[in-house]
Design a protein around this motif. Structure first.
Motif: not given
Lengths: 276, 495
Positions: B306-313
């Motif tokens: 998973e990418s960091e952006d995905e987790i954050e969103s």
């Protein structure tokens, strides 16, 4: 100029005297009259010594002031030099020794009554009212069960409280003082009682309270970081109230949590004790 | 006092949103920016001489688990907790929380007192028990209706209430108002004086003196207390906490606060409950987030692609959509559990009164003590010395497959724990038969001591066990007549 120095030096002892004189009125004094018979006798000793010391203090300073004042005017003839006076030395050795000897002998009775166990009031010694155990940072109290005598070791029917010592009023009572950990000091200022609690020792102390009242019990020996917390109360109450207090304590301590049964069993105990 | 009020004038009163009230600030020294050291130090030194040194600012710490969350999640939790509970100097009365903040209603009286911009004669419906300084006053009628001001002080004898703010024009006679938070404020003052140095500002059991103590001071934030009168699944009742504060806990560093007055005792315990509820609220929010957003979880997710952006969103979406309902759920859960603890239904009351304390009863108790049904012996040892074989085992950490690093029992707070030595006659939760009954019936919360009541043991059996346990300190070294059999069954030989 010399006179103003005189006045400067005379001013300080005068101020000291004035402050001491006013101290009771300002509340800088004992926390009220002693509430125990022994306390009243200790206060009497204190006042006796205070009077002796005051007379000496005032006398000395009046003398010093007189010498200072006369010496400050330069009209006096030159002073004489003497190399000691045997008579004077004898006098100022014997007079204070006499006073000290008088105090030492005069206070012996009070000291003996307070500290010498063979001089303790027999009725107090016969039935110690409680064992008080000092620990960091509270006072744990163990009473014998109503109608029993305090034993040195805990008994199954002993009653326990914490920070709350009740005593009967108007008669001498004795407690056994111990410490669970470090050195503490059992101090009830109003009763003029102070005794160190020493680990490993059981120290009996006796006192009485001449009136029904609640007093502060403090620790007077720096015993650790929580020393300031170590405050409890001593409640002096009539014999009848003291008995009912112990009875209530007994009821509470052997409470089995079943409301109706608790009252029933205490009633049963009462009838049992009556029939005995 | 003048300084206090002057400062209060500068404080902009906060207006609580729905159901919240900010209990006014205590006096706080604001730290000034330092431009010129000398010009600061000299007056500072002089001020220190005159007023004493500044106290460090008190603040509620987040738990380690909260700090372990990824940053937006941590901030969301911290904000939610602060919004509903405030800071030590700026407590919030969240009316959905089951805390008794103190609530007094009254009105502006006529009569002798004078109404001015910052004070008025006040008449309360009920006598005011504690000091109102620092509580929050909200007008419930008149032109200031709904607005809130801090109380400077209330002189109960003169009936004059001084505000911590200026109202221009002054309030009118007969204006109704409500003063909230006096009990909690009073409790906080007492807590900071008597409790904080061990239990910590946040109730985390990490006050400055805590490191010297064994056992460690209780951490309140799990909402669990060991010595209660309530059933196994219930919280501690207010009465339980008051009893603990009043009696102290023998065998530990918790001293007795017997001399606190009734209103002081109630206030300080209310503040302890407040800290508990605050901590539990924080824990409940973190529990929701920890599985997906702790440092370890985020690293795992990054590794699995998973990418960091995905987790954050995802997290942002969660905070926006789901966190409010989590807050709702947590608060209603807390309200019901803490309120329930104070009901009669929660209290353990034996159905039968104590079995007479006879030798037979004690022998039955002893037989239970060594039996497989109770397994008392495994921890408390054959002679009750607290040296059972389980003290040599490696125990599993609850809720995981790992074992503790050291042998022996541990409590829920992770501290090593010795089973009680029953020969010493020191009972931490109280020495009344009912206290021991409750320990056996409901167990000791947060510890491996299990609950036997209702399931394993019947009432009579618990009383037999209690009778036996209470007799242990008075047992002689030699087995008493008729007891040899038992003495032979279990030997006290060191393993």
């Amino acid at each position: 100029m010399a006179k103003s120095w005189c006045i400067f030096f005379i001013f300080w002892p005068t101020l000291a005297l004035a402050v001491c004189w006013m101290a009771p009125a300002w509340g800088w004094w004992f926390p009220g009259d002693a509430a125990s018979t022994l306390g009243a006798r200790i206060d009497d000793l204190f006042y006796l010594i205070l009077i002796i010391v005051s007379v000496v203090f005032v006398g000395t300073h009046v003398g010093l002031a007189y010498v200072l004042w006369r010496g400050s005017s330069f009209n006096e003839p030159k002073a004489l030099f003497t190399h000691g006076s045997h008579n004077l030395e004898v006098i100022w050795t014997i007079v204070p020794s006499g006073i000290l000897l008088f105090i030492a002998l005069y206070q012996m009775d009070v000291w003996a009554d307070y500290r010498v166990q063979s001089a303790f009031p027999p009725e107090a010694v016969r039935a110690p009212v409680a064992e008080v155990t000092a620990r960091q940072f509270e006072w744990r109290i163990r009473y014998p069960a109503p109608g029993k005598t305090l034993q040195l070791t805990p008994q199954p029917d002993d009653l326990y409280t914490v920070n709350d010592l009740h005593i009967p009023v108007g008669r001498p009572v004795m407690i056994q003082l111990r410490s669970d950990d470090v050195q503490h000091s059992f101090f009830v200022p109003m009763l003029r009682v102070k005794q160190d609690a020493v680990p490993g020792l059981v120290i009996p102390i006796w006192f009485d309270s001449v009136r029904s009242d609640t007093y502060e019990l403090l620790c007077a020996e720096l015993c650790g970081w929580g020393h300031y917390k170590m405050k409890a109360r001593v409640v002096a109450q009539s014999d009848a109230n003291f008995k009912s207090y112990l009875a209530e304590l007994h009821r509470e301590q052997f409470d089995d949590g079943v409301p109706s049964a608790a009252t029933e069993s205490s009633e049963a105990a009462e009838t049992a004790s009556k029939s005995e | 006092m003048t300084l206090f009020r002057l400062h209060q004038l500068l404080v902009q009163p906060k207006f609580g949103s729905a159901g919240r009230q900010v209990i006014a600030n205590n006096f706080v020294w604001e730290v000034l920016p330092v431009r010129n050291r000398a010009s600061f130090l000299v007056p500072a030194a002089l001020m220190a001489v005159v007023i004493g040194c500044e106290q460090p600012q008190a603040r509620f710490e987040l738990t380690e688990r909260t700090k372990d969350l990824m940053s937006p999640a941590r901030t969301a939790v911290a904000d939610a907790v602060e919004e509903n509970f405030g800071t030590p100097n700026d407590l919030v009365a969240w009316l959905r929380s089951p805390t008794r903040y103190g609530d007094n209603t009254g009105h502006v009286a006529g009569g002798d007192g004078t109404v001015s911009a910052d004070s008025f004669p006040a008449e309360f419906d009920e006598p005011v028990a504690s000091d109102l300084s620092g509580a929050a006053l909200r007008f419930t009628s008149g032109k200031y209706q709904g607005q809130q001001v801090p109380v400077g002080q209330f002189d109960a004898d003169a009936g004059q209430l001084v505000l911590g703010a200026v109202l221009d024009p002054p309030v009118e006679q007969d204006t109704q108002f409500q003063v909230v938070g006096d009990v909690l404020q009073h409790g906080r003052m007492l807590y900071m004086t008597h409790c904080m140095h061990c239990h910590g500002v946040s109730g985390d059991g990490e006050g400055p003196t805590a490191q010297y103590l064994d056992p460690r001071p209780r951490e309140y934030r799990l909402g669990i207390y060991k010595f209660t009168s309530t059933k196994q699944t219930d919280k501690a009742s207010t009465d339980d906490l008051q009893r603990t504060v009043k009696q102290g806990i023998p065998g530990t560093y918790m001293p007795s606060f017997m001399l606190l007055k009734d209103d002081e005792l109630a206030a300080v315990v209310e503040y302890v409950r407040f800290l508990s509820i605050r901590g539990e609220f924080e824990k409940k929010l973190v529990d929701e987030l920890y599985g997906d957003y702790s440092t370890a979880a985020v690293n795992d997710r990054l590794e699995s692609g998973e990418s960091e952006d995905e987790i954050e969103s995802q997290l942002t979406a969660y905070i926006q959509d789901d966190l409010p309902s989590t807050v709702d759920f947590a608060s209603s859960d807390l309200a019901s559990s803490w309120t329930n603890a104070d009901t009669e239904a929660a209290v353990v009351v034996p159905e039968k009164s104590r079995v007479p304390d006879t030798l037979e009863s004690r022998k039955r108790g002893r037989a239970l003590y060594v039996s497989d049904r109770t397994k008392c012996v495994t921890c408390h040892g054959p002679k009750g010395r607290g040296n059972g074989s389980a003290t040599n085992d490696y125990w599993k950490v609850p809720g995981s497959n790992e074992t503790y690093d050291s042998r022996g029992l541990h409590d829920l707070w992770g501290n090593k724990l010795s089973p009680r030595d029953l020969t010493r006659g020191i009972y931490r939760g109280g020495r009344r038969p009912i206290d021991l009954y409750r320990r056996v019936y409901a167990g000791i919360k947060g510890t491996p001591m299990p609950a036997f009541g209702g399931t394993v043991l019947k009432d009579d059996e618990i009383w037999d066990l209690v009778n036996y346990v209470m007799s242990i300190p008075f047992e002689s070294e030699q087995p008493s007549p008729g007891n040899e059999q038992l003495a032979v069954t279990v030997s006290d030989q060191p393993r």
